[in-house]
Design an enzyme around this catalytic site. Structure first.
Site, short mmCIF file in Angstrom:
data_model
loop_
_atom_site.label_atom_id
_atom_site.label_comp_id
_atom_site.label_asym_id
_atom_site.label_seq_id
_atom_site.Cartn_x
_atom_site.Cartn_y
_atom_site.Cartn_z
N GLU A 198 56.44 11.25 23.07
CA GLU A 198 57.65 11.52 23.86
C GLU A 198 58.51 10.27 24.04
O GLU A 198 58.02 9.22 24.45
CB GLU A 198 57.27 12.06 25.24
CG GLU A 198 58.46 12.34 26.14
CD GLU A 198 58.08 12.60 27.58
OE1 GLU A 198 58.95 12.45 28.45
OE2 GLU A 198 56.90 12.93 27.84
N ARG B 96 56.13 3.71 38.19
CA ARG B 96 55.19 4.82 38.14
C ARG B 96 53.75 4.29 38.21
O ARG B 96 53.41 3.35 37.49
CB ARG B 96 55.39 5.63 36.85
CG ARG B 96 56.78 6.26 36.79
CD ARG B 96 56.97 7.15 35.59
NE ARG B 96 58.34 7.65 35.55
CZ ARG B 96 58.82 8.45 34.60
NH1 ARG B 96 58.02 8.85 33.62
NH2 ARG B 96 60.08 8.85 34.64
N ARG C 55 59.57 2.42 25.51
CA ARG C 55 59.14 3.34 24.46
C ARG C 55 60.12 3.31 23.28
O ARG C 55 59.70 3.47 22.12
CB ARG C 55 59.00 4.76 25.00
CG ARG C 55 57.85 4.91 25.96
CD ARG C 55 57.54 6.35 26.28
NE ARG C 55 56.35 6.45 27.13
CZ ARG C 55 55.66 7.55 27.35
NH1 ARG C 55 56.05 8.69 26.79
NH2 ARG C 55 54.60 7.55 28.12
N SER D 180 63.40 13.34 27.40
CA SER D 180 63.22 14.73 27.80
C SER D 180 64.46 15.16 28.57
O SER D 180 65.19 14.34 29.11
CB SER D 180 61.97 14.90 28.68
OG SER D 180 62.13 14.25 29.91
N ARG E 138 53.02 2.74 27.86
CA ARG E 138 52.81 3.37 29.17
C ARG E 138 52.62 2.27 30.19
O ARG E 138 51.56 1.64 30.27
CB ARG E 138 51.60 4.30 29.13
CG ARG E 138 51.45 5.18 30.38
CD ARG E 138 50.18 6.02 30.30
NE ARG E 138 50.18 6.93 29.17
CZ ARG E 138 50.73 8.15 29.17
NH1 ARG E 138 51.33 8.58 30.26
NH2 ARG E 138 50.69 8.91 28.10
#
Length: 425
Positions: free
Chosen positions: A348, A261, A388, A351, A276
């Site tokens: 987060e 990403r 994470r 999800s 991140r």
């Protein structure tokens, strides 16, 4: 993509969905206009082709001036047919282009608003009071460096910012997480998959990642490949252009893949450590189901995620994500956010999204129930985004001496190790 018939029958619903997402409502009217032009130009083309065929049968039987007149008419008609065909193709392409810009219809129960307008549905676990335990918690990077588990300095030296090495026990911890997550997914009935990290444009576009999310996608222009940001993409495209018998559903897959990403627009945000990053590994659940079972499957995916986080002994909350923070393909999304002690807030970790028939229509994936053939529904859910999860484990299970307690579920995958201990430098 949404069903064009629904757009024609209930455009106000589509407008309301666009408005709730914070997207361009005028797109709905532009699409309605293009669709009307597509249908009318198609009718015009069919009428001219029918007239052309009828004329073609008359010409061989005609003679003299009559034949010359018919030939002249045939020539003019051929030009009209060609023009009508071009107009039909242009309207078809315009309709498709606009349709691909339109997000999925949001579920009526989704909270309306932006990123901060989510609704907390439930909380799990107990947040530790480190003050009562007599020490100040360290952040994951300080802990990871002391454990010999994380090296961001050399990651930056080799690849730039937001890259990292997992070393020693850090590498073993990732493998433990992946193996434990895959084992739980397989136990729940998911077929384990190792998926491609490079996909063709249709796979990326079909899953909805070349719209609003395009800025975060890496594109290899020379070969026209995209690097996936999640194995959701190759898992969704796995049954592309296929018709699946209804009695085979649900089909459930658990994909492990590297994810890439660009993290565009997040500069200055979460730059410390590995929360991140540009490249990470992830275990993703993916389901193909009958549309009538989609909402129930969404709840099942959420339950599997909750069970996993509880097994890791992490405090977390479940939120119903607001309309403005949904991805283009999701009609509803639940996030599980783990407590990060040094940030003093939930972040987060996983999800799960219900995409209904949105991706299936774009990828031409259908189900056959008797004589009826229709798009099925697709859903996705993160089981373990590795970096994470490591952040949450290190910070929540740290001890005063800098060691980290290993959750019981991971111990069999770490040779029975109960503690991760600092290494001598």
């Amino acid at each position: 993509m949404i069903d064009l018939r629904l757009l024609r029958e209930d455009p106000d619903r589509v407008r309301a969905s666009q408005r709730a997402r914070g997207e361009d409502v005028a797109l709905v009217d532009a699409l309605l206009s293009a669709d009307e032009r597509r249908r009318s130009s198609g009718v015009r083309f069919d009428e001219l082709r029918s007239e052309q065929k009828a004329l073609g049968k008359l010409i061989p039987k005609a003679t003299g001036d009559e034949k010359a007149e018919l030939l002249g008419k045939a020539s003019r008609l051929a030009a009209d047919v060609k023009a009508a065909d071009a107009e039909q193709n242009e309207a078809e392409e315009e309709t498709k282009r606009l349709l691909l810009q339109l997000g999925n219809l949001v579920h009526p129960d989704v909270p309306v608003g932006g990123e901060e307008d989510f609704v907390v549905l439930e909380t799990h676990g107990t947040i530790r009071d480190f003050g009562a335990e007599g020490f100040e918690p360290k952040d994951h990077l300080e802990l990871g460096e002391a454990l010999g588990a994380i090296d961001v300095e050399r990651g930056a030296k080799v690849s730039g910012s937001r890259f990292y090495y997992l070393t020693g026990i850090g590498a073993l911890l990732e493998l433990a997480l992946v193996n434990a997550a895959m084992a739980r997914a397989a136990e729940a009935g998911f077929t384990p998959m190792l998926t491609p990290a490079l996909v063709r444009p249709r796979a990326m576009e079909g899953t909805g990642f070349l719209g609003q999310a395009a800025e975060n996608v890496y594109h290899l222009e020379k070969d026209d490949f995209y690097l996936v940001g999640t194995s959701e993409v190759p898992l969704a495209a796995y049954h592309m252009d296929e018709i699946i018998d209804a009695d085979r559903l649900p089909l459930r897959y658990a994909g492990f893949s590297p994810c890439f990403r660009r993290e565009a627009g997040t500069y200055g945000k979460d730059t410390r450590g590995i929360f991140r990053v540009h490249q990470f590994d992830k275990v993703e659940m993916f389901s193909y189901v009958d549309p009538e079972d989609a909402e129930n499957e969404h709840k099942r995916l959420l339950e599997w995620e909750k069970d996993w986080l509880n097994a890791l002994e992490l405090p977390f909350q479940v939120i119903d994500v607001a309309t403005g923070d949904l991805g283009a393909s999701a009609s509803r999304k639940y996030d599980c956010e783990a407590w990060i002690p040094t940030q003093g807030k939930y972040r987060e970790l996983t999800s799960t999204s219900n995409c209904d028939g949105f991706q299936a229509r774009r990828l031409s994936i259908r189900m056959r129930d008797g004589k009826k053939v229709q798009p099925l529904a697709t859903l996705n859910g993160t089981l373990c985004a590795v970096p994470r999860t490591i952040v949450a484990i290190l910070e929540n299970h740290q001890l005063a001496d800098g060691s980290v307690r290993v959750p019981e579920i991971l111990r069999p995958y770490l040779g029975g190790r109960e503690l991760l201990e600092p290494v001598a430098k």
